[in-house]
Structures are given as structure tokens and as C-alpha cells.
Design a protein around this motif. Structure first.
Motif, short mmCIF file in Angstrom:
data_model
loop_
_atom_site.label_atom_id
_atom_site.label_comp_id
_atom_site.label_asym_id
_atom_site.label_seq_id
_atom_site.Cartn_x
_atom_site.Cartn_y
_atom_site.Cartn_z
N SER A 133 0.84 -1.20 0.00
CA SER A 133 0.00 0.00 0.00
C SER A 133 0.87 1.24 0.00
CB SER A 133 -0.88 0.04 1.25
OG SER A 133 -1.70 -1.08 1.32
N THR A 134 0.38 2.29 -0.64
CA THR A 134 1.07 3.57 -0.56
C THR A 134 0.82 4.17 0.82
OG1 THR A 134 -0.82 4.88 -1.31
CG2 THR A 134 0.65 3.97 -3.03
N ILE A 135 1.58 5.18 1.19
CA ILE A 135 1.37 5.83 2.48
C ILE A 135 -0.02 6.44 2.55
CG2 ILE A 135 2.43 8.04 1.82
CD1 ILE A 135 2.63 6.37 5.28
N GLU A 136 -0.51 6.95 1.44
CA GLU A 136 -1.86 7.52 1.42
C GLU A 136 -2.92 6.44 1.66
OE1 GLU A 136 0.42 8.06 -1.08
OE2 GLU A 136 0.94 10.15 -0.57
N GLU A 137 -2.74 5.28 1.02
CA GLU A 137 -3.67 4.17 1.23
C GLU A 137 -3.59 3.67 2.67
OE1 GLU A 137 -3.72 2.15 -3.23
OE2 GLU A 137 -2.08 1.66 -1.86
N THR A 138 -2.37 3.58 3.19
CA THR A 138 -2.19 3.14 4.58
C THR A 138 -2.87 4.12 5.54
OG1 THR A 138 -0.12 2.02 4.07
CG2 THR A 138 -0.46 2.66 6.37
N ASP A 139 -2.62 5.41 5.34
CA ASP A 139 -3.24 6.41 6.22
C ASP A 139 -4.76 6.38 6.11
OD1 ASP A 139 -0.92 7.34 7.39
OD2 ASP A 139 -0.75 9.12 6.12
N SER A 140 -5.27 6.23 4.91
CA SER A 140 -6.72 6.15 4.72
C SER A 140 -7.29 4.92 5.41
CB SER A 140 -7.04 6.14 3.23
OG SER A 140 -8.43 6.03 3.03
N GLY A 141 -6.61 3.79 5.25
CA GLY A 141 -7.07 2.55 5.88
C GLY A 141 -7.06 2.65 7.40
N ILE A 142 -5.98 3.18 7.97
CA ILE A 142 -5.91 3.34 9.43
C ILE A 142 -6.98 4.31 9.90
CG2 ILE A 142 -4.48 4.20 11.34
CD1 ILE A 142 -2.02 3.09 9.82
#
Length: 157
Positions: A133-142
């Protein structure tokens, strides 16, 4: 830092005597008087046992209960996950801080299937450790998982 968060960090072993001395100094500077705070300042950061005893006495004197280890973990969980759910912090950085704060808690003990499911953070943990995951996807998921966690655990602990 809010007193109950500071107390929870004390219980889970994230503070040292220097932190307690700084706490006492700040309270005295803020006009909070207590013989226990003066004793902390007098003993200084060299002596854990008396400083920690004075700190616990101060906490009880002010009407706070020193939480159990498990209760302290839940205080820290709620604190960090609420910050994430409010959308004003970096979810991955705040989650890292959460993991640092509860590092003495066993995320594997009593799990049903996934790491962290014993305290409801398994999905956030999965997003945090995702390699694809990109950092943006990770942040969105969290962030999205934090919203679910807040709703799921709003009446617990």
C-alpha cells in the motif's frame, strides 16, 4: 499532556524519573501545590523508588485512581485512536506512537486470529504493516479503521 494520559504512560512503563520530575516541576509552576510534588523535586531523577511513590501519592491525593496495566493500555488506545479518528494527525505516525506507548502489552496473547485482535486493532495493525500500500492508502485505511474502532468500543473501558 492530559494527566490521565500521563498516568497511563507511567503505568505501562513509558516514563522515567526525569519525566516525573518534569511533571512535578510543571505542576508546581502551574500553581498546583503538593508536598508530594516537592518531594519529587527534592529527590530528583536519581531515585526511582521514592519518586514513583511520591508520584503515586500525588495522583491519589488529587483523586485519580492509578489504573491497572490493562486499564492503562485502554486509556492509551482510546487516546491515540480518537486522535486518529478526528483527522488532524497523520494516522500512520499516530498509530506508530500508539504501538510505542503500548509496547509492553502483548499483542499476541489471547488473540483469536490476527495480531492485535485482543484489543481490536488488528485491521489498523494490518494497514500499518502492509507492504503493498502507498502511504496515502495506509493512512486512509488506518483512519477508516479508527472510525470503526471508536464506534465499536465507545462503551467499553
Amino acid at each position: 499532556m492530559e494527566d490521565r494520559i500521563f498516568i497511563a504512560k507511567y503505568v505501562v512503563g513509558k516514563l522515567n524519573t526525569e519525566d516525573l520530575v518534569q511533571f512535578a516541576d510543571q505542576k508546581l509552576t502551574d500553581g498546583v501545590y503538593s508536598e508530594h510534588l516537592l518531594n519529587i523535586m527534592d529527590d530528583g531523577p536519581e531515585h526511582w523508588n521514592p519518586v514513583s511513590e511520591y508520584f503515586e501519592s500525588f495522583v491519589e491525593e488529587k483523586g485519580y485512581a492509578v489504573p491497572s496495566f490493562e486499564q492503562a493500555v485502554w486509556v492509551l488506545l482510546r487516546y491515540h485512536i480518537l486522535l486518529i479518528s478526528q483527522g488532524n494527525v497523520s494516522p500512520s505516525k499516530q498509530f506508530r506512537q500508539l504501538l510505542d506507548d503500548i509496547e509492553s502489552f502483548d499483542l499476541h496473547k489471547g488473540i483469536k486470529k490476527y495480531v492485535g485482535d485482543n484489543i481490536g486493532i488488528e485491521n489498523m495493525y494490518g494497514w500499518y504493516h502492509s507492504d503493498c500500500s502507498t502511504i496515502e492508502e495506509t493512512d486512509s485505511g488506518i483512519f477508516n479503521e479508527s472510525l470503526d474502532w471508536v464506534e465499536k468500543f465507545k462503551n467499553e473501558h
